[in-house]
Design a protein around this motif. Sequence first.
Motif, PDB file in Angstrom:
ATOM      1  N   ARG A   1       0.803  -1.230   0.000  1.00  0.00           N
ATOM      2  CA  ARG A   1       0.000   0.000   0.000  1.00  0.00           C
ATOM      3  C   ARG A   1       0.836   1.280   0.000  1.00  0.00           C
ATOM      4  O   ARG A   1       0.344   2.344  -0.332  1.00  0.00           O
ATOM      5  CB  ARG A   1      -0.952   0.008   1.202  1.00  0.00           C
ATOM      6  CG  ARG A   1      -1.882  -1.196   1.275  1.00  0.00           C
ATOM      7  CD  ARG A   1      -2.647  -1.509   0.021  1.00  0.00           C
ATOM      8  NE  ARG A   1      -3.488  -0.412  -0.426  1.00  0.00           N
ATOM      9  CZ  ARG A   1      -4.119  -0.374  -1.580  1.00  0.00           C
ATOM     10  NH1 ARG A   1      -4.015  -1.383  -2.430  1.00  0.00           N
ATOM     11  NH2 ARG A   1      -4.859   0.656  -1.912  1.00  0.00           N
ATOM     12  N   GLN A   2       2.123   1.178   0.395  1.00  0.00           N
ATOM     13  CA  GLN A   2       2.984   2.359   0.415  1.00  0.00           C
ATOM     14  C   GLN A   2       4.118   2.268  -0.601  1.00  0.00           C
ATOM     15  O   GLN A   2       5.047   3.071  -0.559  1.00  0.00           O
ATOM     16  CB  GLN A   2       3.562   2.564   1.813  1.00  0.00           C
ATOM     17  CG  GLN A   2       2.504   2.855   2.864  1.00  0.00           C
ATOM     18  CD  GLN A   2       3.108   3.051   4.241  1.00  0.00           C
ATOM     19  OE1 GLN A   2       3.940   2.263   4.683  1.00  0.00           O
ATOM     20  NE2 GLN A   2       2.693   4.116   4.903  1.00  0.00           N
ATOM     21  N   ALA A   3       4.063   1.294  -1.486  1.00  0.00           N
ATOM     22  CA  ALA A   3       5.058   1.103  -2.552  1.00  0.00           C
ATOM     23  C   ALA A   3       6.467   0.926  -2.002  1.00  0.00           C
ATOM     24  O   ALA A   3       7.436   1.385  -2.595  1.00  0.00           O
ATOM     25  CB  ALA A   3       5.007   2.243  -3.561  1.00  0.00           C
ATOM     26  N   GLY A   4       6.560   0.220  -0.885  1.00  0.00           N
ATOM     27  CA  GLY A   4       7.870  -0.089  -0.323  1.00  0.00           C
ATOM     28  C   GLY A   4       8.524  -1.242  -1.073  1.00  0.00           C
ATOM     29  O   GLY A   4       7.946  -1.808  -2.002  1.00  0.00           O
ATOM     30  N   THR A   5       9.732  -1.566  -0.661  1.00  0.00           N
ATOM     31  CA  THR A   5      10.462  -2.683  -1.254  1.00  0.00           C
ATOM     32  C   THR A   5      11.040  -3.534  -0.139  1.00  0.00           C
ATOM     33  O   THR A   5      11.658  -2.995   0.797  1.00  0.00           O
ATOM     34  CB  THR A   5      11.616  -2.174  -2.154  1.00  0.00           C
ATOM     35  OG1 THR A   5      11.056  -1.359  -3.181  1.00  0.00           O
ATOM     36  CG2 THR A   5      12.376  -3.320  -2.785  1.00  0.00           C
ATOM     37  N   GLU A   6      10.845  -4.837  -0.220  1.00  0.00           N
ATOM     38  CA  GLU A   6      11.466  -5.712   0.766  1.00  0.00           C
ATOM     39  C   GLU A   6      12.956  -5.837   0.434  1.00  0.00           C
ATOM     40  O   GLU A   6      13.346  -5.669  -0.721  1.00  0.00           O
ATOM     41  CB  GLU A   6      10.785  -7.079   0.783  1.00  0.00           C
ATOM     42  CG  GLU A   6      10.958  -7.888  -0.478  1.00  0.00           C
ATOM     43  CD  GLU A   6      10.133  -9.163  -0.511  1.00  0.00           C
ATOM     44  OE1 GLU A   6       9.519  -9.533   0.497  1.00  0.00           O
ATOM     45  OE2 GLU A   6      10.090  -9.779  -1.575  1.00  0.00           O
ATOM     46  N   PRO A   7      13.782  -6.133   1.427  1.00  0.00           N
ATOM     47  CA  PRO A   7      15.214  -6.293   1.147  1.00  0.00           C
ATOM     48  C   PRO A   7      15.449  -7.437   0.164  1.00  0.00           C
ATOM     49  O   PRO A   7      14.682  -8.397   0.113  1.00  0.00           O
ATOM     50  CB  PRO A   7      15.815  -6.629   2.520  1.00  0.00           C
ATOM     51  CG  PRO A   7      14.807  -6.151   3.512  1.00  0.00           C
ATOM     52  CD  PRO A   7      13.470  -6.291   2.848  1.00  0.00           C
ATOM     53  N   PRO A   8      16.518  -7.359  -0.625  1.00  0.00           N
ATOM     54  CA  PRO A   8      16.810  -8.441  -1.573  1.00  0.00           C
ATOM     55  C   PRO A   8      17.188  -9.735  -0.871  1.00  0.00           C
ATOM     56  O   PRO A   8      17.714  -9.715   0.248  1.00  0.00           O
ATOM     57  CB  PRO A   8      17.987  -7.899  -2.389  1.00  0.00           C
ATOM     58  CG  PRO A   8      18.621  -6.881  -1.515  1.00  0.00           C
ATOM     59  CD  PRO A   8      17.520  -6.299  -0.687  1.00  0.00           C
ATOM     60  N   ASN A   9      16.905 -10.847  -1.519  1.00  0.00           N
ATOM     61  CA  ASN A   9      17.302 -12.188  -1.082  1.00  0.00           C
ATOM     62  C   ASN A   9      16.713 -12.633   0.247  1.00  0.00           C
ATOM     63  O   ASN A   9      17.272 -13.506   0.898  1.00  0.00           O
ATOM     64  CB  ASN A   9      18.834 -12.292  -1.036  1.00  0.00           C
ATOM     65  CG  ASN A   9      19.444 -12.054  -2.386  1.00  0.00           C
ATOM     66  OD1 ASN A   9      19.091 -12.700  -3.367  1.00  0.00           O
ATOM     67  ND2 ASN A   9      20.342 -11.080  -2.455  1.00  0.00           N
ATOM     68  N   VAL A  10      15.579 -12.062   0.648  1.00  0.00           N
ATOM     69  CA  VAL A  10      14.938 -12.503   1.888  1.00  0.00           C
ATOM     70  C   VAL A  10      13.522 -13.020   1.670  1.00  0.00           C
ATOM     71  O   VAL A  10      12.955 -13.668   2.540  1.00  0.00           O
ATOM     72  CB  VAL A  10      14.910 -11.391   2.966  1.00  0.00           C
ATOM     73  CG1 VAL A  10      16.303 -10.940   3.331  1.00  0.00           C
ATOM     74  CG2 VAL A  10      14.054 -10.215   2.537  1.00  0.00           C
ATOM     75  N   GLY A  11      12.922 -12.738   0.512  1.00  0.00           N
ATOM     76  CA  GLY A  11      11.541 -13.118   0.258  1.00  0.00           C
ATOM     77  C   GLY A  11      11.367 -14.610   0.097  1.00  0.00           C
ATOM     78  O   GLY A  11      12.259 -15.313  -0.385  1.00  0.00           O
ATOM     79  N   GLU A  12      10.213 -15.102   0.514  1.00  0.00           N
ATOM     80  CA  GLU A  12       9.964 -16.544   0.481  1.00  0.00           C
ATOM     81  C   GLU A  12       9.912 -17.126  -0.929  1.00  0.00           C
ATOM     82  O   GLU A  12      10.085 -18.323  -1.109  1.00  0.00           O
ATOM     83  CB  GLU A  12       8.687 -16.895   1.247  1.00  0.00           C
ATOM     84  CG  GLU A  12       7.408 -16.383   0.612  1.00  0.00           C
ATOM     85  CD  GLU A  12       6.166 -16.761   1.392  1.00  0.00           C
ATOM     86  OE1 GLU A  12       5.943 -17.966   1.646  1.00  0.00           O
ATOM     87  OE2 GLU A  12       5.425 -15.835   1.763  1.00  0.00           O
ATOM     88  N   TYR A  13       9.683 -16.315  -1.956  1.00  0.00           N
ATOM     89  CA  TYR A  13       9.567 -16.839  -3.313  1.00  0.00           C
ATOM     90  C   TYR A  13      10.768 -16.519  -4.205  1.00  0.00           C
ATOM     91  O   TYR A  13      10.752 -16.848  -5.392  1.00  0.00           O
ATOM     92  CB  TYR A  13       8.292 -16.323  -3.975  1.00  0.00           C
ATOM     93  CG  TYR A  13       7.044 -16.688  -3.214  1.00  0.00           C
ATOM     94  CD1 TYR A  13       6.805 -17.997  -2.820  1.00  0.00           C
ATOM     95  CD2 TYR A  13       6.119 -15.722  -2.858  1.00  0.00           C
ATOM     96  CE1 TYR A  13       5.668 -18.335  -2.119  1.00  0.00           C
ATOM     97  CE2 TYR A  13       4.971 -16.053  -2.159  1.00  0.00           C
ATOM     98  CZ  TYR A  13       4.754 -17.355  -1.782  1.00  0.00           C
ATOM     99  OH  TYR A  13       3.629 -17.689  -1.084  1.00  0.00           O
ATOM    100  N   THR A  14      11.798 -15.903  -3.646  1.00  0.00           N
ATOM    101  CA  THR A  14      12.950 -15.515  -4.454  1.00  0.00           C
ATOM    102  C   THR A  14      13.556 -16.704  -5.185  1.00  0.00           C
ATOM    103  O   THR A  14      13.828 -16.636  -6.378  1.00  0.00           O
ATOM    104  CB  THR A  14      14.021 -14.822  -3.591  1.00  0.00           C
ATOM    105  OG1 THR A  14      13.421 -13.676  -2.985  1.00  0.00           O
ATOM    106  CG2 THR A  14      15.212 -14.393  -4.421  1.00  0.00           C
TER     107      THR A  14
END
Length: 134
Positions: free
Chosen positions: A25-38
């Motif tokens: 909702r705020q157009a943020g970005t999660e840190p690289p290489n931490v997401g469950e689907y990377t």
Amino acid sequence: MTDFTLISDDQWRQRLSPQEYHVLRQAGTEPPNVGEYTNTTTEGIYSCRACGAELFRSDQKFDSHCGWPSFFSPLAGESIIERTDSSHGMTRTEIICANCESHLGHVFAGEGYDTPTDLRYCINSISLKLSPTE
């Protein structure tokens, strides 16, 4: 059927975790290489975590080594909206869910990946939910 564009900011805060709210909702970005689907190779359909709209198929996902899940094409052209993002001192193409207008990530062209479209839809894992196929 819910009209997700009518959901208030307070209602989104109640529906989503603080991290999900920040990205979706705020157009943020999660840190690289931490997401469950990377790095997942599970077969299935990737949907919008906020509203459940189907966005990408696993057979359109590829390893771009960028730190986020990458796809070369959306499930259907009308499932996403592209708009200009001039934040952070650069111009990029933002990708949002056409159903609920939640931020998903960005699309990049002409990077030289060996894909059918020469596009890289760089999507935050936290913006997605994977439904595995059997």
